[in-house]
Motif scaffolding. Structure first.
Motif, PDB file in Angstrom:
ATOM      1  N   ALA A 158      -1.764  -4.078   7.307  1.00 28.50           N
ATOM      2  CA  ALA A 158      -1.007  -3.000   7.956  1.00 28.50           C
ATOM      3  C   ALA A 158      -1.699  -1.661   7.732  1.00 28.50           C
ATOM      4  O   ALA A 158      -1.797  -0.843   8.646  1.00 28.50           O
ATOM      5  CB  ALA A 158       0.422  -2.961   7.425  1.00 28.50           C
ATOM      6  N   ARG A 159      -2.192  -1.435   6.526  1.00 29.47           N
ATOM      7  CA  ARG A 159      -2.910  -0.202   6.207  1.00 29.47           C
ATOM      8  C   ARG A 159      -4.113  -0.038   7.122  1.00 29.47           C
ATOM      9  O   ARG A 159      -4.334   1.018   7.719  1.00 29.47           O
ATOM     10  CB  ARG A 159      -3.343  -0.241   4.736  1.00 29.47           C
ATOM     11  N   ALA A 160      -4.904  -1.093   7.256  1.00 30.95           N
ATOM     12  CA  ALA A 160      -6.105  -1.047   8.093  1.00 30.95           C
ATOM     13  C   ALA A 160      -5.753  -0.751   9.552  1.00 30.95           C
ATOM     14  O   ALA A 160      -6.433   0.036  10.218  1.00 30.95           O
ATOM     15  CB  ALA A 160      -6.877  -2.355   7.982  1.00 30.95           C
ATOM     16  N   GLN A 161      -4.691  -1.369  10.053  1.00 26.82           N
ATOM     17  CA  GLN A 161      -4.274  -1.140  11.439  1.00 26.82           C
ATOM     18  C   GLN A 161      -3.855   0.310  11.666  1.00 26.82           C
ATOM     19  O   GLN A 161      -4.215   0.923  12.668  1.00 26.82           O
ATOM     20  CB  GLN A 161      -3.127  -2.079  11.813  1.00 26.82           C
ATOM     21  N   LEU A 162      -3.092   0.873  10.727  1.00 27.78           N
ATOM     22  CA  LEU A 162      -2.627   2.252  10.870  1.00 27.78           C
ATOM     23  C   LEU A 162      -3.779   3.252  10.767  1.00 27.78           C
ATOM     24  O   LEU A 162      -3.782   4.271  11.459  1.00 27.78           O
ATOM     25  CB  LEU A 162      -1.546   2.556   9.843  1.00 27.78           C
ATOM     26  N   ILE A 163      -4.769   2.955   9.946  1.00 23.88           N
ATOM     27  CA  ILE A 163      -5.963   3.809   9.878  1.00 23.88           C
ATOM     28  C   ILE A 163      -6.716   3.730  11.204  1.00 23.88           C
ATOM     29  O   ILE A 163      -7.118   4.746  11.769  1.00 23.88           O
ATOM     30  CB  ILE A 163      -6.860   3.412   8.689  1.00 23.88           C
ATOM     31  N   GLU A 164      -6.892   2.514  11.714  1.00 26.77           N
ATOM     32  CA  GLU A 164      -7.607   2.314  12.983  1.00 26.77           C
ATOM     33  C   GLU A 164      -6.901   3.026  14.141  1.00 26.77           C
ATOM     34  O   GLU A 164      -7.547   3.581  15.026  1.00 26.77           O
ATOM     35  CB  GLU A 164      -7.716   0.821  13.276  1.00 26.77           C
ATOM     36  N   ILE A 166      -7.799  10.761  -1.661  1.00 22.70           N
ATOM     37  CA  ILE A 166      -7.405  10.516  -3.045  1.00 22.70           C
ATOM     38  C   ILE A 166      -6.048  11.168  -3.265  1.00 22.70           C
ATOM     39  O   ILE A 166      -5.818  12.310  -2.877  1.00 22.70           O
ATOM     40  CB  ILE A 166      -8.463  11.078  -4.014  1.00 22.70           C
ATOM     41  N   LEU A 167      -5.135  10.417  -3.869  1.00 18.42           N
ATOM     42  CA  LEU A 167      -3.785  10.900  -4.147  1.00 18.42           C
ATOM     43  C   LEU A 167      -3.543  10.877  -5.650  1.00 18.42           C
ATOM     44  O   LEU A 167      -3.875   9.899  -6.315  1.00 18.42           O
ATOM     45  CB  LEU A 167      -2.737  10.035  -3.446  1.00 18.42           C
ATOM     46  N   ASN A 178       0.851  -1.186   0.000  1.00 19.73           N
ATOM     47  CA  ASN A 178       0.000   0.000   0.000  1.00 19.73           C
ATOM     48  C   ASN A 178       0.885   1.234   0.000  1.00 19.73           C
ATOM     49  O   ASN A 178       2.020   1.217   0.463  1.00 19.73           O
ATOM     50  CB  ASN A 178      -0.921   0.008   1.221  1.00 19.73           C
ATOM     51  N   LEU A 179       0.343   2.305  -0.486  1.00 21.35           N
ATOM     52  CA  LEU A 179       1.051   3.565  -0.681  1.00 21.35           C
ATOM     53  C   LEU A 179       0.667   4.565   0.405  1.00 21.35           C
ATOM     54  O   LEU A 179      -0.494   4.641   0.802  1.00 21.35           O
ATOM     55  CB  LEU A 179       0.654   4.112  -2.053  1.00 21.35           C
ATOM     56  N   VAL A 180       1.653   5.331   0.876  1.00 25.86           N
ATOM     57  CA  VAL A 180       1.422   6.349   1.896  1.00 25.86           C
ATOM     58  C   VAL A 180       2.194   7.606   1.493  1.00 25.86           C
ATOM     59  O   VAL A 180       3.343   7.519   1.058  1.00 25.86           O
ATOM     60  CB  VAL A 180       1.913   5.865   3.285  1.00 25.86           C
ATOM     61  N   ARG A 196       0.234  15.531   7.216  1.00 22.92           N
ATOM     62  CA  ARG A 196      -0.597  14.345   7.502  1.00 22.92           C
ATOM     63  C   ARG A 196      -0.173  13.183   6.610  1.00 22.92           C
ATOM     64  O   ARG A 196       0.108  13.379   5.426  1.00 22.92           O
ATOM     65  CB  ARG A 196      -2.066  14.655   7.236  1.00 22.92           C
ATOM     66  N   TRP A 197      -0.166  11.982   7.178  1.00 25.06           N
ATOM     67  CA  TRP A 197       0.106  10.777   6.400  1.00 25.06           C
ATOM     68  C   TRP A 197      -1.209  10.290   5.795  1.00 25.06           C
ATOM     69  O   TRP A 197      -2.176  10.055   6.520  1.00 25.06           O
ATOM     70  CB  TRP A 197       0.732   9.696   7.263  1.00 25.06           C
ATOM     71  N   LEU A 198      -1.221  10.161   4.473  1.00 28.65           N
ATOM     72  CA  LEU A 198      -2.429   9.803   3.746  1.00 28.65           C
ATOM     73  C   LEU A 198      -2.213   8.538   2.917  1.00 28.65           C
ATOM     74  O   LEU A 198      -1.110   8.283   2.431  1.00 28.65           O
ATOM     75  CB  LEU A 198      -2.828  10.945   2.807  1.00 28.65           C
ATOM     76  N   THR A 199      -3.275   7.784   2.744  1.00 26.41           N
ATOM     77  CA  THR A 199      -3.260   6.593   1.906  1.00 26.41           C
ATOM     78  C   THR A 199      -4.517   6.609   1.039  1.00 26.41           C
ATOM     79  O   THR A 199      -5.550   7.131   1.482  1.00 26.41           O
ATOM     80  CB  THR A 199      -3.185   5.310   2.772  1.00 26.41           C
ATOM     81  N   PRO A 200      -4.433   6.098  -0.171  1.00 27.51           N
ATOM     82  CA  PRO A 200      -5.619   6.128  -1.029  1.00 27.51           C
ATOM     83  C   PRO A 200      -6.796   5.374  -0.404  1.00 27.51           C
ATOM     84  O   PRO A 200      -6.606   4.366   0.287  1.00 27.51           O
ATOM     85  CB  PRO A 200      -5.164   5.418  -2.307  1.00 27.51           C
TER      86      PRO A 200
END
Length: 109
Positions: free
Chosen positions: A39-45, A53-54, A16-18, A24-28
């Motif tokens: 990992a993406r889901a955990q970091l969002i949570e 949108i990037l 996944n892309l960050v 701010r740290w953003l992901t699509p």
């Protein structure tokens, strides 16, 4: 970096892309077509990442870039600029970096 038909960055072929934009740290978002990623889901949570949108242009001007997956965790990344794959995203220390291999996918140009 993979880009969807709307010109939105989605992910890489292995992670996944960050991007860090305006502090701010953003992901699509999933609506861009990326895989959900553990990992993406955990970091969002945990509140460490937000969805947004990037675009390729935003990645070029980001304060920081990273790729994340559940096996390798968080890896800082840079947009490589070589003739074979302009705009390819690679992690520092990536042995393929700068060699123009086809295993790095780039649609940024």
């Amino acid at each position: 970096v993979l880009v969807n038909e709307r010109g939105e960055c989605t992910e890489t072929t292995t992670a996944n892309l960050v991007a860090r934009l305006a502090g701010r740290w953003l992901t699509p978002p999933l609506s861009s077509g990326c895989l959900p990623g553990v990992a993406r889901a955990q970091l969002i949570e945990q509140g460490m990442l937000s969805e947004a949108i990037l675009t390729p242009q935003q990645l070029r001007h980001a304060d920081g870039l990273a790729v994340i997956n559940s096996l390798r965790g968080w890896q800082d990344a840079v947009l490589a600029t070589d003739e074979a794959s302009p705009g390819a995203l690679s992690a520092p220390g990536d042995s393929r970096r700068g060699q123009g291999t086809t295993s790095r996918t780039s649609i940024l140009d």
